[in-house]
Design a protein around this motif. Structure first.
Motif, PDB file in Angstrom:
ATOM      1  N   HIS A  65      43.635  91.563  39.343  1.00  0.00           N
ATOM      2  CA  HIS A  65      44.536  90.477  39.333  1.00  0.00           C
ATOM      3  C   HIS A  65      45.810  90.883  39.908  1.00  0.00           C
ATOM      4  N   PHE A  66      45.793  91.192  41.204  1.00  0.00           N
ATOM      5  CA  PHE A  66      47.084  91.741  41.844  1.00  0.00           C
ATOM      6  C   PHE A  66      48.178  90.512  42.033  1.00  0.00           C
ATOM      7  N   GLY A  67      47.442  89.525  42.484  1.00  0.00           N
ATOM      8  CA  GLY A  67      48.285  88.300  42.514  1.00  0.00           C
ATOM      9  C   GLY A  67      49.363  87.900  41.497  1.00  0.00           C
ATOM     10  N   ILE A  68      48.679  88.131  40.122  1.00  0.00           N
ATOM     11  CA  ILE A  68      49.218  87.708  38.857  1.00  0.00           C
ATOM     12  C   ILE A  68      50.460  88.930  38.593  1.00  0.00           C
ATOM     13  N   PHE A  69      50.046  90.036  38.938  1.00  0.00           N
ATOM     14  CA  PHE A  69      51.058  91.330  38.834  1.00  0.00           C
ATOM     15  C   PHE A  69      52.264  91.255  39.611  1.00  0.00           C
ATOM     16  N   ILE A  70      51.909  90.971  40.990  1.00  0.00           N
ATOM     17  CA  ILE A  70      52.967  90.967  42.097  1.00  0.00           C
ATOM     18  C   ILE A  70      53.842  89.908  41.650  1.00  0.00           C
ATOM     19  N   SER A  71      53.413  88.523  41.395  1.00  0.00           N
ATOM     20  CA  SER A  71      54.030  87.276  41.208  1.00  0.00           C
ATOM     21  C   SER A  71      55.104  87.491  40.093  1.00  0.00           C
ATOM     22  N   GLY A  72      54.561  88.062  38.856  1.00  0.00           N
ATOM     23  CA  GLY A  72      55.469  88.290  37.787  1.00  0.00           C
ATOM     24  C   GLY A  72      56.558  89.440  38.145  1.00  0.00           C
ATOM     25  N   THR A  73      56.104  90.232  38.845  1.00  0.00           N
ATOM     26  CA  THR A  73      57.295  91.079  39.197  1.00  0.00           C
ATOM     27  C   THR A  73      58.207  90.802  40.186  1.00  0.00           C
ATOM     28  N   LEU A  74      57.928  89.839  40.920  1.00  0.00           N
ATOM     29  CA  LEU A  74      59.023  89.191  41.756  1.00  0.00           C
ATOM     30  C   LEU A  74      59.862  88.277  41.006  1.00  0.00           C
ATOM     31  N   MET A  75      59.286  87.275  39.897  1.00  0.00           N
ATOM     32  CA  MET A  75      59.735  86.765  39.296  1.00  0.00           C
ATOM     33  C   MET A  75      61.057  87.465  38.264  1.00  0.00           C
ATOM     34  N   ILE A  76      60.747  88.612  38.014  1.00  0.00           N
ATOM     35  CA  ILE A  76      61.426  89.667  37.108  1.00  0.00           C
ATOM     36  C   ILE A  76      62.609  90.043  37.894  1.00  0.00           C
ATOM     37  N   LEU A  77      62.147  90.505  39.059  1.00  0.00           N
ATOM     38  CA  LEU A  77      63.368  91.058  39.968  1.00  0.00           C
ATOM     39  C   LEU A  77      64.361  89.810  40.622  1.00  0.00           C
ATOM     40  N   LEU A  78      63.878  88.918  40.664  1.00  0.00           N
ATOM     41  CA  LEU A  78      64.737  87.568  41.393  1.00  0.00           C
ATOM     42  C   LEU A  78      65.539  87.229  40.225  1.00  0.00           C
ATOM     43  N   ILE A  79      65.082  87.137  38.853  1.00  0.00           N
ATOM     44  CA  ILE A  79      65.847  87.064  37.441  1.00  0.00           C
ATOM     45  C   ILE A  79      66.960  87.884  37.607  1.00  0.00           C
ATOM     46  N   ALA A  80      66.689  89.215  37.709  1.00  0.00           N
ATOM     47  CA  ALA A  80      67.372  90.523  37.470  1.00  0.00           C
ATOM     48  C   ALA A  80      68.533  90.168  38.550  1.00  0.00           C
ATOM     49  N   MET A  81      68.371  89.630  39.664  1.00  0.00           N
ATOM     50  CA  MET A  81      69.245  89.703  40.898  1.00  0.00           C
ATOM     51  C   MET A  81      70.304  88.520  40.272  1.00  0.00           C
ATOM     52  N   VAL A  82      69.664  87.117  39.958  1.00  0.00           N
ATOM     53  CA  VAL A  82      70.546  86.180  39.655  1.00  0.00           C
ATOM     54  C   VAL A  82      71.722  86.548  38.391  1.00  0.00           C
ATOM     55  N   VAL A  83      71.037  87.341  37.529  1.00  0.00           N
ATOM     56  CA  VAL A  83      71.800  88.002  36.401  1.00  0.00           C
ATOM     57  C   VAL A  83      73.006  88.930  36.783  1.00  0.00           C
ATOM     58  N   THR A  84      72.600  89.744  37.696  1.00  0.00           N
ATOM     59  CA  THR A  84      73.558  90.674  37.976  1.00  0.00           C
ATOM     60  C   THR A  84      74.547  90.524  39.260  1.00  0.00           C
ATOM     61  N   TYR A  85      73.951  89.470  39.887  1.00  0.00           N
ATOM     62  CA  TYR A  85      74.832  89.131  41.253  1.00  0.00           C
ATOM     63  C   TYR A  85      76.456  88.913  40.964  1.00  0.00           C
ATOM     64  N   PRO A  86      77.279  89.527  41.789  1.00  0.00           N
ATOM     65  CA  PRO A  86      76.924  89.951  43.063  1.00  0.00           C
ATOM     66  C   PRO A  86      76.637  91.724  43.413  1.00  0.00           C
ATOM     67  N   LYS A  87      76.612  92.066  42.332  1.00  0.00           N
ATOM     68  CA  LYS A  87      76.053  93.436  42.225  1.00  0.00           C
ATOM     69  C   LYS A  87      74.971  94.031  43.144  1.00  0.00           C
ATOM     70  N   HIS A  88      73.929  93.201  42.971  1.00  0.00           N
ATOM     71  CA  HIS A  88      72.655  93.429  43.515  1.00  0.00           C
ATOM     72  C   HIS A  88      72.329  92.311  44.356  1.00  0.00           C
ATOM     73  N   ASN A  89      71.949  92.374  45.650  1.00  0.00           N
ATOM     74  CA  ASN A  89      71.701  91.178  46.385  1.00  0.00           C
ATOM     75  C   ASN A  89      70.178  91.356  46.632  1.00  0.00           C
ATOM     76  N   ILE A  90      69.662  90.519  47.514  1.00  0.00           N
ATOM     77  CA  ILE A  90      68.133  90.360  48.018  1.00  0.00           C
ATOM     78  C   ILE A  90      67.784  91.679  48.820  1.00  0.00           C
ATOM     79  N   VAL A  91      68.601  92.478  49.419  1.00  0.00           N
ATOM     80  CA  VAL A  91      68.044  93.578  50.053  1.00  0.00           C
ATOM     81  C   VAL A  91      67.843  94.603  48.904  1.00  0.00           C
ATOM     82  N   ASP A  92      68.744  94.514  48.160  1.00  0.00           N
ATOM     83  CA  ASP A  92      68.490  95.703  46.853  1.00  0.00           C
ATOM     84  C   ASP A  92      67.040  95.188  46.149  1.00  0.00           C
ATOM     85  N   ILE A  93      66.934  93.885  45.865  1.00  0.00           N
ATOM     86  CA  ILE A  93      65.835  93.589  45.411  1.00  0.00           C
ATOM     87  C   ILE A  93      64.467  93.810  46.124  1.00  0.00           C
TER      88      ILE A  93
END
Length: 271
Positions: free
Chosen positions: A73-101
């Motif tokens: 179920h790799f699609g589910i795993f990678i999609s969930g991981t991407l969502m978590i990382l993008l949420i983390a970027m929003v919460v920590t911005y501007p400390k972390h940007n899209i390159v860091d993610i």
């Protein structure tokens, strides 16, 4: 050179034992090796970027703990991981940007996902035989390429990325690995899996192509190191560098062999 030889003398028996034991021991050690490799990668890129390392480590550990489910179920795993990382970027911005993610996710995929194919091959039918094709393709070709290049290397393979590599060495490495695969298969069929003797040409072909790909794996790692202006990823293996320096070619070889065995030879990799 002496350090490289001594490290190989100590390391090879350990690899032999590990491959003989197979899973789950191989999976545990694979996870530990991958964690070290991801740590090496993060340490290097942290000189210029700010990956969210703790998320990367958790993603890697979860991947190995739930390996079979995730690979189905790799699609589910990678999609969930991407969502978590993008949420983390929003919460920590501007400390972390899209390159860091992007780099946070790249590390567990580059190291963990690709190295996990060794575990996949070992767990397949005839896995105790097939898994050694990975090491013959990567480390066997590397050894043959070194001596061939030293004896008759004249034309640079990638002068900017790796000035010491030659076209002659690369060709010699691929041919040498194929010859080693023939010897290995012949010896193995004397004791087990005699039917593999009929697949000799196929096995040699896989190893020959894999040996060429191993050069790209090595050069890809060199490109990353040159971009970040470092000589080695780590120092855990005296004379060889870090985990990524020693396994860079295997990261390319293992997936190719697994894919070829499943889609060409028809072996089932994941139950």
């Amino acid at each position: 050179m002496l350090k490289r030889v001594l490290t190989a003398v100590i390391g090879i028996p350990f690899v032999i034992l590990l491959m003989a034991l197979g899973n789950p021991i191989l999976g545990i050690v694979g996870c530990i090796v991958a964690l070290i490799g991801v740590h090496e990668f993060y340490q290097v890129i942290e000189k210029k970027y700010k990956p969210i390392t703790w998320i990367g480590y958790i993603v890697l550990i979860v991947f190995f703990v739930a390996y079979e489910w995730i690979m189905r179920h790799f699609g589910i795993f990678i999609s969930g991981t991407l969502m978590i990382l993008l949420i983390a970027m929003v919460v920590t911005y501007p400390k972390h940007n899209i390159v860091d993610i992007a780099l946070t996710l790249f590390a567990p995929l580059y190291v963990g996902l690709l190295i996990s194919f060794i575990i996949m091959i070992r767990g397949a039918e005839y896995g105790d035989f097939l898994v050694w094709l990975v090491f013959i393709s990567a480390w066997g070709s590397d050894t043959c390429a070194y001596f061939t290049g030293m004896l008759c290397g004249k034309h640079k393979l990638a002068p900017v990325l790796s000035p010491k590599k030659t076209v002659e060495g690369a060709v010699g490495g691929a041919i040498g690995a194929a010859v080693i695969a023939w010897i290995y298969t012949w010896m193995y069929t004397q004791f087990a899996y005699p039917m593999m003797e009929e697949k000799m040409i196929f096995i040699m072909g896989i190893v020959f192509v894999s040996a060429i790909l191993s050069q790209f794996g090595d050069l890809a790692a060199s490109a990353i190191k040159r971009t970040l202006d470092v000589k080695d990823f780590g120092y855990i293996f005296p004379g060889h560098g870090g985990v990524l320096d020693r396994f860079d070619s295997i990261l390319f070889v293992a997936p190719f062999i697994a894919i070829t065995l499943e889609f060409v030879a028809g072996l089932k990799m994941i139950a």
